[in-house]
Every structure is written in structure tokens, then in C-alpha cells.
Scaffold this motif. Structure first.
Motif, PDB file in Angstrom:
ATOM      1  N   VAL A  69      42.179  40.385  46.668  1.00 37.36           N
ATOM      2  CA  VAL A  69      42.170  39.754  47.993  1.00 37.36           C
ATOM      3  C   VAL A  69      41.068  38.717  48.128  1.00 37.36           C
ATOM      4  O   VAL A  69      41.292  37.623  48.627  1.00 37.36           O
ATOM      5  CB  VAL A  69      42.032  40.831  49.096  1.00 37.36           C
ATOM      6  N   SER A  70      39.864  39.034  47.706  1.00 34.34           N
ATOM      7  CA  SER A  70      38.753  38.083  47.856  1.00 34.34           C
ATOM      8  C   SER A  70      37.800  38.161  46.674  1.00 34.34           C
ATOM      9  O   SER A  70      36.677  38.641  46.793  1.00 34.34           O
ATOM     10  CB  SER A  70      38.010  38.328  49.168  1.00 34.34           C
ATOM     11  N   PRO A  71      38.241  37.664  45.528  1.00 32.43           N
ATOM     12  CA  PRO A  71      37.367  37.714  44.356  1.00 32.43           C
ATOM     13  C   PRO A  71      36.249  36.689  44.434  1.00 32.43           C
ATOM     14  O   PRO A  71      36.365  35.689  45.142  1.00 32.43           O
ATOM     15  CB  PRO A  71      38.316  37.371  43.206  1.00 32.43           C
ATOM     16  N   ARG A 109      46.960  32.006  40.570  1.00 29.17           N
ATOM     17  CA  ARG A 109      46.629  33.417  40.773  1.00 29.17           C
ATOM     18  C   ARG A 109      47.364  34.301  39.775  1.00 29.17           C
ATOM     19  O   ARG A 109      46.797  35.241  39.230  1.00 29.17           O
ATOM     20  CB  ARG A 109      46.943  33.844  42.205  1.00 29.17           C
ATOM     21  N   GLU A 110      48.630  33.988  39.521  1.00 31.16           N
ATOM     22  CA  GLU A 110      49.391  34.762  38.540  1.00 31.16           C
ATOM     23  C   GLU A 110      48.849  34.522  37.130  1.00 31.16           C
ATOM     24  O   GLU A 110      48.662  35.467  36.358  1.00 31.16           O
ATOM     25  CB  GLU A 110      50.875  34.393  38.599  1.00 31.16           C
ATOM     26  N   ALA A 111      48.584  33.276  36.785  1.00 29.56           N
ATOM     27  CA  ALA A 111      48.095  32.935  35.446  1.00 29.56           C
ATOM     28  C   ALA A 111      46.757  33.606  35.153  1.00 29.56           C
ATOM     29  O   ALA A 111      46.488  34.001  34.015  1.00 29.56           O
ATOM     30  CB  ALA A 111      47.970  31.422  35.303  1.00 29.56           C
ATOM     31  N   ALA A 151      41.917  28.116  45.886  1.00 32.60           N
ATOM     32  CA  ALA A 151      41.603  28.219  47.314  1.00 32.60           C
ATOM     33  C   ALA A 151      42.859  27.980  48.150  1.00 32.60           C
ATOM     34  O   ALA A 151      43.125  28.700  49.121  1.00 32.60           O
ATOM     35  CB  ALA A 151      40.516  27.217  47.689  1.00 32.60           C
ATOM     36  N   TYR A 152      43.643  26.975  47.777  1.00 31.61           N
ATOM     37  CA  TYR A 152      44.875  26.680  48.500  1.00 31.61           C
ATOM     38  C   TYR A 152      45.860  27.847  48.393  1.00 31.61           C
ATOM     39  O   TYR A 152      46.467  28.242  49.395  1.00 31.61           O
ATOM     40  CB  TYR A 152      45.508  25.392  47.958  1.00 31.61           C
ATOM     41  N   GLU A 153      46.000  28.414  47.209  1.00 33.86           N
ATOM     42  CA  GLU A 153      46.913  29.543  47.026  1.00 33.86           C
ATOM     43  C   GLU A 153      46.470  30.751  47.859  1.00 33.86           C
ATOM     44  O   GLU A 153      47.306  31.435  48.452  1.00 33.86           O
ATOM     45  CB  GLU A 153      47.009  29.925  45.550  1.00 33.86           C
ATOM     46  N   TYR A 154      45.180  31.033  47.894  1.00 32.83           N
ATOM     47  CA  TYR A 154      44.692  32.140  48.720  1.00 32.83           C
ATOM     48  C   TYR A 154      44.944  31.862  50.201  1.00 32.83           C
ATOM     49  O   TYR A 154      45.347  32.741  50.954  1.00 32.83           O
ATOM     50  CB  TYR A 154      43.211  32.431  48.459  1.00 32.83           C
ATOM     51  N   LYS A 155      44.722  30.628  50.626  1.00 28.84           N
ATOM     52  CA  LYS A 155      44.968  30.259  52.024  1.00 28.84           C
ATOM     53  C   LYS A 155      46.443  30.445  52.382  1.00 28.84           C
ATOM     54  O   LYS A 155      46.779  30.938  53.457  1.00 28.84           O
ATOM     55  CB  LYS A 155      44.544  28.809  52.258  1.00 28.84           C
ATOM     56  N   GLU A 156      47.326  30.066  51.468  1.00 27.14           N
ATOM     57  CA  GLU A 156      48.767  30.176  51.702  1.00 27.14           C
ATOM     58  C   GLU A 156      49.222  31.621  51.918  1.00 27.14           C
ATOM     59  O   GLU A 156      50.206  31.854  52.601  1.00 27.14           O
ATOM     60  CB  GLU A 156      49.550  29.554  50.544  1.00 27.14           C
ATOM     61  N   VAL A 157      48.517  32.588  51.341  1.00 26.31           N
ATOM     62  CA  VAL A 157      48.881  33.994  51.533  1.00 26.31           C
ATOM     63  C   VAL A 157      48.021  34.659  52.608  1.00 26.31           C
ATOM     64  O   VAL A 157      48.027  35.875  52.756  1.00 26.31           O
ATOM     65  CB  VAL A 157      48.830  34.800  50.210  1.00 26.31           C
ATOM     66  N   PRO A 211      41.523  33.312  53.553  1.00 31.66           N
ATOM     67  CA  PRO A 211      40.689  32.109  53.491  1.00 31.66           C
ATOM     68  C   PRO A 211      39.771  32.137  52.268  1.00 31.66           C
ATOM     69  O   PRO A 211      39.378  33.196  51.805  1.00 31.66           O
ATOM     70  CB  PRO A 211      39.866  32.156  54.776  1.00 31.66           C
ATOM     71  N   ALA A 212      39.456  30.956  51.766  1.00 35.30           N
ATOM     72  CA  ALA A 212      38.603  30.854  50.588  1.00 35.30           C
ATOM     73  C   ALA A 212      37.496  29.838  50.829  1.00 35.30           C
ATOM     74  O   ALA A 212      37.658  28.905  51.603  1.00 35.30           O
ATOM     75  CB  ALA A 212      39.433  30.437  49.381  1.00 35.30           C
ATOM     76  N   VAL A 213      36.384  30.035  50.162  1.00 32.59           N
ATOM     77  CA  VAL A 213      35.266  29.104  50.202  1.00 32.59           C
ATOM     78  C   VAL A 213      35.091  28.551  48.791  1.00 32.59           C
ATOM     79  O   VAL A 213      35.077  29.304  47.832  1.00 32.59           O
ATOM     80  CB  VAL A 213      33.957  29.808  50.648  1.00 32.59           C
ATOM     81  N   VAL A 214      34.978  27.229  48.691  1.00 35.20           N
ATOM     82  CA  VAL A 214      34.753  26.587  47.401  1.00 35.20           C
ATOM     83  C   VAL A 214      33.428  25.854  47.480  1.00 35.20           C
ATOM     84  O   VAL A 214      33.195  25.088  48.407  1.00 35.20           O
ATOM     85  CB  VAL A 214      35.885  25.584  47.062  1.00 35.20           C
ATOM     86  N   THR A 215      32.565  26.102  46.518  1.00 40.45           N
ATOM     87  CA  THR A 215      31.279  25.431  46.485  1.00 40.45           C
ATOM     88  C   THR A 215      31.001  24.989  45.046  1.00 40.45           C
ATOM     89  O   THR A 215      31.662  25.438  44.126  1.00 40.45           O
ATOM     90  CB  THR A 215      30.154  26.346  47.009  1.00 40.45           C
ATOM     91  N   THR A 216      30.054  24.098  44.888  1.00 44.67           N
ATOM     92  CA  THR A 216      29.728  23.577  43.570  1.00 44.67           C
ATOM     93  C   THR A 216      28.244  23.270  43.491  1.00 44.67           C
ATOM     94  O   THR A 216      27.582  23.099  44.509  1.00 44.67           O
ATOM     95  CB  THR A 216      30.564  22.306  43.266  1.00 44.67           C
TER      96      THR A 216
END
Length: 96
Positions: free
Chosen positions: A26-28, A17-19, A46-52, A55-60
């Protein structure tokens, strides 16, 4: 180690997130492209957003690997989820 290119040099960062300068977002909605590391980057973000607490959704558009780690929760892990949205039971019981 996470490196970010800034002002003509590489700088070490403490998070994705910093990089990517997303700390205040909050929810890009992100689209990740390239020739390698897309899934890893998306899952780390997603993990970093969850930690703060966001929640995040990852799809492909292709296959996304399922690892044995916290955060991946399938209702029935014995089903084979296909791209068409259907599923095939692999438990051997014959039920769906």
C-alpha cells in the motif's frame, strides 16, 4: 511496454507495480538508483499508486523536472524554487 526479468526470460507486465512486485504494497518506501530512468520510474509509480487511491510522495536529491501534467500543483508557479528552500518571484511585480 514494461518488461520484467523472471525465471531467465523477459515477461511483459501491465504496470510498474506489477513488474516490481509491489501490487500488494500500500505505501512502500522506495529508493531508486541507477544511471537513467529514475525520475520516470518514480513518477510512473506515483501515478499508479494515485490511480488506485494511494497518494504518493516523490522526492529527489537533485533537480526534479516539472511537467505540465495533472498531479503537479504549485501554489505559485511563477516563483523560482531554489535548492536552499527560498524562492524568487519571477512575475515582474517585485513582490514575494
Amino acid at each position: 511496454m514494461i518488461l520484467s526479468y523472471e525465471s531467465g526470460r523477459l515477461t511483459e507486465k501491465k504496470s510498474y507495480r506489477e513488474a516490481l512486485r509491489l501490487e500488494s504494497s500500500v505505501s512502500p518506501i522506495l529508493s531508486i538508483t541507477g544511471a537513467g530512468g529514475k525520475t520516470t520510474t518514480a513518477l510512473h509509480l506515483a501515478y499508479e499508486y494515485k490511480e488506485v487511491g494511494n497518494p504518493a510522495v516523490v522526492t529527489t536529491s537533485t533537480h526534479l523536472a516539472i511537467w505540465d501534467q495533472r498531479g503537479f500543483c504549485w501554489k505559485n508557479p511563477r516563483k523560482n524554487y531554489s535548492r536552499s528552500g527560498g524562492s524568487t518571484d519571477r512575475s515582474g511585480s517585485g513582490s514575494r
